[in-house]
Design an enzyme around this catalytic site. Structure first.
Site, PDB file in Angstrom:
ATOM      1  N   THR A  13       0.810  -1.225   0.000  1.00 30.30           N
ATOM      2  CA  THR A  13       0.000   0.000   0.000  1.00 30.30           C
ATOM      3  C   THR A  13       0.838   1.268   0.000  1.00 30.30           C
ATOM      4  O   THR A  13       0.479   2.263  -0.631  1.00 30.30           O
ATOM      5  CB  THR A  13      -0.927  -0.009   1.241  1.00 30.30           C
ATOM      6  N   ASP A  91      -0.214  -7.147   4.370  1.00 31.66           N
ATOM      7  CA  ASP A  91      -0.973  -8.400   4.483  1.00 31.66           C
ATOM      8  C   ASP A  91      -0.111  -9.606   4.866  1.00 31.66           C
ATOM      9  O   ASP A  91      -0.506 -10.419   5.690  1.00 31.66           O
ATOM     10  CB  ASP A  91      -1.728  -8.694   3.178  1.00 31.66           C
ATOM     11  N   THR A 271      -0.548 -22.417  19.205  1.00 31.09           N
ATOM     12  CA  THR A 271      -1.888 -22.079  19.670  1.00 31.09           C
ATOM     13  C   THR A 271      -2.565 -21.041  18.767  1.00 31.09           C
ATOM     14  O   THR A 271      -1.897 -20.162  18.219  1.00 31.09           O
ATOM     15  CB  THR A 271      -1.873 -21.570  21.124  1.00 31.09           C
ATOM     16  N   GLN A 272      -3.880 -21.163  18.674  1.00 34.44           N
ATOM     17  CA  GLN A 272      -4.663 -20.147  17.945  1.00 34.44           C
ATOM     18  C   GLN A 272      -4.746 -18.851  18.744  1.00 34.44           C
ATOM     19  O   GLN A 272      -5.120 -17.819  18.209  1.00 34.44           O
ATOM     20  CB  GLN A 272      -6.087 -20.669  17.694  1.00 34.44           C
TER      21      GLN A 272
HETATM   22  N1  ASP Z   1      -2.912  -5.522   0.243  1.00 33.80           N
HETATM   23  C1  ASP Z   1      -1.818  -4.687   0.715  1.00 33.80           C
HETATM   24  C2  ASP Z   1      -0.557  -5.509   0.739  1.00 33.80           C
HETATM   25  O1  ASP Z   1      -0.347  -6.297   1.603  1.00 33.80           O
HETATM   26  C3  ASP Z   1      -2.141  -4.149   2.052  1.00 33.80           C
HETATM   27  C4  ASP Z   1      -1.106  -3.198   2.619  1.00 33.80           C
HETATM   28  O2  ASP Z   1       0.001  -3.045   2.154  1.00 33.80           O
HETATM   29  O3  ASP Z   1      -1.436  -2.567   3.654  1.00 33.80           O
HETATM   30  O4  ASP Z   1       0.253  -5.384  -0.128  1.00 33.80           O
END
Ligand code: ASP
Length: 339
Positions: A13, A91, A271-272
């Site tokens: 992003t 991500d 663990t979750q």
């Molecule tokens: N979808 C974007 C990525 O992971 C989200 C981000 O960068 O905040 O590249």
């Protein structure tokens, strides 16, 4: 002398542009924004070089091949720079931040992974602060670790998880206090920072690796588990309940695990829960997994366990050796002294 920082710009992003289909990275766009920022030319800032990757990726498209590309890039430029900043999508940032420490053995300089929730091109954004502070930390602080800097917190990379899809405080390391906090001052928690050890060695993935992760849920079918565990799988991160428990009344489930571990599949129990550690001796539902040959992932994040499996199998280790190494603290990814 002015410090020099190498920026590996992988996408995310931070450098994206708005299009009709949503945000996407565009070649040259981030550099244009950065060239228009007078603060980056301030004498208190380090000199920097940007290597824009091609293609730039939304990090949802990242694979272990990209981890390797970044690790190689850092190793290649290691001697010429004082520190490294990796610009990355949020991500899968926690996965890359977990993978790199296992590949950059003997790291002696800071590698700071950062990105943002709002692109630098927007008037209101978190990109500017994350970028400037990451550059300052990479240049001015002797932290020989792969770290993730985001929203005022400097975290050990292999302890980090993404905890917010839309907040500026998007990352946390629930089982380790931050290595640093940023407010009026940049404050580093030096006793937590690892010591330099040896010289940089790039541990590439020399051998092919097949690993996976599986999150338990009530009613999970033993057939599904059996299918996941089929050859050629070498390792699995099993995301369990609480202190590492699973449905031990389901004999077929336990049998599926046993059959796989007998074949040498390394099954690591994480663990979750966001916080705390696995303790396979605490409940019958945990000790049944241990009897089936599952090993404890202690307080490792699932991201760290998966990338560690990747790295160990990638070095060509036998499954017995991978098992042994998984329970050791290699890069500060797990707390020694856990049961
Ligand atoms: N979808 C974007 C990525 O992971 C989200 C981000 O960068 O905040 O590249």
């Amino acid at each position: 002398m002015r410090k020099r920082v190498y920026i590996a710009y992988t996408g995310g992003t931070i450098g994206m542009k708005h299009t009709r289909a949503g945000y996407r990275p565009e070649a040259g766009y981030l550099q244009k924004q950065m060239a228009a920022m007078p603060e980056l030319r301030n004498p208190s800032m380090p000199a920097f070089t940007i290597n824009e990757y091609s293609p730039l990726l939304d990090s949802s498209n990242m694979t272990p091949r990209e981890w390797l590309k970044i690790a190689r890039d850092i190793a290649k430029n290691y001697r010429r720079y004082d520190g490294f900043v990796v610009l990355h999508g949020t991500d899968t940032m926690a996965y890359t931040a977990s993978a790199l420490p296992f590949m950059l053995t003997g790291l002696g300089k800071p590698v700071i992974i950062t990105g943002s929730q709002i692109p630098l091109c927007e008037v209101r954004n978190d990109a500017r602060e994350n970028l400037i502070t990451s550059l300052m930390i990479a240049a001015g602080y002797d932290i020989p670790e792969v770290c993730l800097y985001f929203g005022g917190k400097l975290l050990r990379g292999c302890r980090a998880v993404k905890v917010s899809a839309d907040g500026f405080q998007a990352f946390a390391s629930p089982n380790l206090p931050p290595l640093g906090t940023v407010g009026i001052d940049i404050e580093i928690n030096w006793p937590l920072v690892r010591k330099k050890a040896g010289r940089l060695r790039l541990d590439e993935f020399a051998a092919p690796v097949v690993v996976s992760a599986l999150r338990l849920f009530p009613g999970i079918s033993p057939n599904l588990v059996r299918n996941v565990l089929r050859p050629p799988l070498q390792g699995l991160v099993l995301e369990t309940y609480g202190v590492g428990n699973g449905p031990d009344r389901d004999r077929e489930f336990i049998a599926a695990l046993s059959e796989a571990t007998d074949r040498g599949v390394v099954i690591v129990d994480c663990t979750q829960c966001l916080e705390g550690t696995v303790d396979l001796g605490e409940y019958e539902t945990g000790s049944a997994l241990a009897r089936a040959g599952v090993i404890s992932g202690y307080d490792m994040t699932a991201e760290a366990a998966l990338t560690k499996l990747y790295s160990l199998f990638g070095r060509g280790y036998s499954s017995d050796r991978v098992k042994r190494e998984m329970t050791k603290d290699l890069r500060g990814e797990l707390t020694v002294g856990n049961r």
